[in-house]
Design a protein around this motif. Structure first.
Motif, PDB file in Angstrom:
ATOM      1  N   VAL A  78      15.729   0.043 -11.604  1.00  0.00           N
ATOM      2  CA  VAL A  78      14.784   0.350 -10.529  1.00  0.00           C
ATOM      3  C   VAL A  78      13.819   1.468 -10.907  1.00  0.00           C
ATOM      4  O   VAL A  78      12.698   1.522 -10.419  1.00  0.00           O
ATOM      5  CB  VAL A  78      15.527   0.706  -9.216  1.00  0.00           C
ATOM      6  N   ALA A  79      14.223   2.367 -11.817  1.00  0.00           N
ATOM      7  CA  ALA A  79      13.345   3.466 -12.222  1.00  0.00           C
ATOM      8  C   ALA A  79      12.195   2.971 -13.096  1.00  0.00           C
ATOM      9  O   ALA A  79      11.181   3.661 -13.246  1.00  0.00           O
ATOM     10  CB  ALA A  79      14.149   4.527 -12.967  1.00  0.00           C
ATOM     11  N   ASP A  80      12.334   1.763 -13.674  1.00  0.00           N
ATOM     12  CA  ASP A  80      11.314   1.228 -14.585  1.00  0.00           C
ATOM     13  C   ASP A  80      10.308   0.317 -13.879  1.00  0.00           C
ATOM     14  O   ASP A  80       9.411  -0.222 -14.518  1.00  0.00           O
ATOM     15  CB  ASP A  80      11.994   0.437 -15.708  1.00  0.00           C
ATOM     16  N   LEU A  81      10.466   0.110 -12.598  1.00  0.00           N
ATOM     17  CA  LEU A  81       9.579  -0.806 -11.880  1.00  0.00           C
ATOM     18  C   LEU A  81       8.150  -0.258 -11.795  1.00  0.00           C
ATOM     19  O   LEU A  81       7.950   0.922 -11.480  1.00  0.00           O
ATOM     20  CB  LEU A  81      10.102  -1.038 -10.460  1.00  0.00           C
ATOM     21  N   PRO A  82       7.145  -1.115 -12.076  1.00  0.00           N
ATOM     22  CA  PRO A  82       5.761  -0.686 -11.849  1.00  0.00           C
ATOM     23  C   PRO A  82       5.516  -0.558 -10.353  1.00  0.00           C
ATOM     24  O   PRO A  82       6.229  -1.175  -9.554  1.00  0.00           O
ATOM     25  CB  PRO A  82       4.941  -1.831 -12.448  1.00  0.00           C
ATOM     26  N   VAL A  83       4.544   0.246  -9.956  1.00  0.00           N
ATOM     27  CA  VAL A  83       4.283   0.457  -8.529  1.00  0.00           C
ATOM     28  C   VAL A  83       2.806   0.271  -8.212  1.00  0.00           C
ATOM     29  O   VAL A  83       1.946   0.372  -9.089  1.00  0.00           O
ATOM     30  CB  VAL A  83       4.738   1.860  -8.052  1.00  0.00           C
ATOM     31  N   LEU A  84       2.557   0.013  -6.949  1.00  0.00           N
ATOM     32  CA  LEU A  84       1.204  -0.105  -6.411  1.00  0.00           C
ATOM     33  C   LEU A  84       1.119   0.800  -5.193  1.00  0.00           C
ATOM     34  O   LEU A  84       1.998   0.757  -4.330  1.00  0.00           O
ATOM     35  CB  LEU A  84       0.932  -1.559  -5.998  1.00  0.00           C
ATOM     36  N   GLN A  85       0.079   1.617  -5.123  1.00  0.00           N
ATOM     37  CA  GLN A  85      -0.047   2.517  -3.970  1.00  0.00           C
ATOM     38  C   GLN A  85      -0.723   1.806  -2.806  1.00  0.00           C
ATOM     39  O   GLN A  85      -1.776   1.188  -2.957  1.00  0.00           O
ATOM     40  CB  GLN A  85      -0.847   3.764  -4.341  1.00  0.00           C
ATOM     41  N   VAL A 106       8.589  -3.707  -0.525  1.00  0.00           N
ATOM     42  CA  VAL A 106       9.705  -2.794  -0.763  1.00  0.00           C
ATOM     43  C   VAL A 106       9.170  -1.563  -1.473  1.00  0.00           C
ATOM     44  O   VAL A 106       8.535  -1.674  -2.528  1.00  0.00           O
ATOM     45  CB  VAL A 106      10.805  -3.464  -1.619  1.00  0.00           C
ATOM     46  N   ALA A 107       9.414  -0.389  -0.886  1.00  0.00           N
ATOM     47  CA  ALA A 107       8.930   0.865  -1.460  1.00  0.00           C
ATOM     48  C   ALA A 107       9.765   1.245  -2.676  1.00  0.00           C
ATOM     49  O   ALA A 107      10.938   0.904  -2.781  1.00  0.00           O
ATOM     50  CB  ALA A 107       8.978   1.973  -0.412  1.00  0.00           C
ATOM     51  N   ALA A 108       9.135   1.977  -3.597  1.00  0.00           N
ATOM     52  CA  ALA A 108       9.810   2.420  -4.814  1.00  0.00           C
ATOM     53  C   ALA A 108      10.854   3.485  -4.493  1.00  0.00           C
ATOM     54  O   ALA A 108      10.782   4.140  -3.451  1.00  0.00           O
ATOM     55  CB  ALA A 108       8.774   2.979  -5.797  1.00  0.00           C
ATOM     56  N   PRO A 109      11.827   3.682  -5.375  1.00  0.00           N
ATOM     57  CA  PRO A 109      12.832   4.726  -5.161  1.00  0.00           C
ATOM     58  C   PRO A 109      12.171   6.098  -5.013  1.00  0.00           C
ATOM     59  O   PRO A 109      11.185   6.402  -5.698  1.00  0.00           O
ATOM     60  CB  PRO A 109      13.673   4.682  -6.443  1.00  0.00           C
ATOM     61  N   GLY A 110      12.672   6.894  -4.105  1.00  0.00           N
ATOM     62  CA  GLY A 110      12.134   8.234  -3.901  1.00  0.00           C
ATOM     63  C   GLY A 110      10.964   8.289  -2.938  1.00  0.00           C
ATOM     64  O   GLY A 110      10.480   9.370  -2.602  1.00  0.00           O
ATOM     65  N   SER A 111      10.468   7.133  -2.512  1.00  0.00           N
ATOM     66  CA  SER A 111       9.380   7.112  -1.532  1.00  0.00           C
ATOM     67  C   SER A 111       9.995   7.219  -0.144  1.00  0.00           C
ATOM     68  O   SER A 111      10.442   6.230   0.417  1.00  0.00           O
ATOM     69  CB  SER A 111       8.563   5.822  -1.635  1.00  0.00           C
ATOM     70  N   ALA A 112      10.042   8.427   0.388  1.00  0.00           N
ATOM     71  CA  ALA A 112      10.641   8.631   1.711  1.00  0.00           C
ATOM     72  C   ALA A 112       9.751   7.953   2.744  1.00  0.00           C
ATOM     73  O   ALA A 112       8.603   8.330   2.927  1.00  0.00           O
ATOM     74  CB  ALA A 112      10.771  10.123   1.998  1.00  0.00           C
ATOM     75  N   THR A 113      10.283   6.948   3.395  1.00  0.00           N
ATOM     76  CA  THR A 113       9.474   6.224   4.368  1.00  0.00           C
ATOM     77  C   THR A 113      10.331   5.587   5.445  1.00  0.00           C
ATOM     78  O   THR A 113      11.443   5.157   5.185  1.00  0.00           O
ATOM     79  CB  THR A 113       8.649   5.112   3.669  1.00  0.00           C
ATOM     80  N   GLY A 114       9.784   5.546   6.636  1.00  0.00           N
ATOM     81  CA  GLY A 114      10.422   4.809   7.708  1.00  0.00           C
ATOM     82  C   GLY A 114       9.600   3.566   8.004  1.00  0.00           C
ATOM     83  O   GLY A 114       9.844   2.849   8.962  1.00  0.00           O
TER      84      GLY A 114
END
Length: 198
Positions: A78-85, A106-114
């Motif tokens: 999961v730490a290697d996943l590319p992300v899009l903002q 699905v938000a990336a790990p560490g993205s605090a979100t509700g």
């Protein structure tokens, strides 16, 4: 004498009646406080659901525009996943289970979100997805053997099938390749475990 007796009876009744009225008032105050707290909780949950659904709709529209039909390499962890903002939030991909009506960013790990489901680091590198309370019905609709697909923002994807489901108040047993869960009000977690098929 009759006047004194009448006065004594009259004085005794208000004391008893006063205690009864005080108990009723305290009880009504407690009920009113409870109803206010419940109403506030319901209103807050409703607002969170509306904001979450609006964000998910925007994120899915963006993913629809920019995610290639195929390509990329499936991330090792999961730490290697590319992300899009999207609206300042890192989105790692899209999770789809057509049979259960689940289609969500699905938000990336560490993205605090509700606002949307978010990935968490599992102990064995599996995908661990914390879903939002308003997605509970879709999670409960997942049946054994049902197919789910997680598509990264670069188009690489993996397919899973549901193998088990349950409810727990303890930590998860990490023997699944994908685990979705929704946490309830009192710490219980409704979960669905899946194995990777491709």
């Amino acid at each position: 004498m009759p006047g004194r007796g009448a006065h004594t009876r009259g004085a005794a009744e208000p004391r008893g009646g006063g205690r009864w009225r005080l108990a009723v008032c305290v009880g009504l105050a407690l009920v009113a406080t409870g109803l206010l707290a419940w109403g506030h909780g319901v209103a807050q949950a409703s607002q969170e659901e509306a904001r979450g659904k609006a964000f998910c709709s925007r994120a899915l529209a963006r993913l629809e525009r920019v995610t290639p039909a195929s390509g990329g390499t499936v991330a090792a962890g999961v730490a290697d996943l590319p992300v899009l903002q999207v609206d300042g939030l890192d989105v790692a991909g899209r999770l789809v289970a057509a049979g259960a009506g689940l289609d969500t960013p699905v938000a990336a790990p560490g993205s605090a979100t509700g606002l949307a489901p978010s990935l968490e680091e599992g102990r064995a590198g599996e995908l661990l997805v914390r879903c939002r309370p308003w997605q509970t019905s879709a999670i409960q609709a997942l049946r054994k053997g049902e197919e789910l697909r997680f598509v990264q923002v670069d188009g690489a994807g993996r397919t899973y099938s549901v193998v088990d489901a349950g409810t727990t108040c303890s930590k998860f047993d990490d023997h699944f390749d994908l685990l979705l869960y929704v946490e309830g009000s009192f710490g219980s977690k409704r979960w669905v475990g899946c194995s990777q098929s491709s």
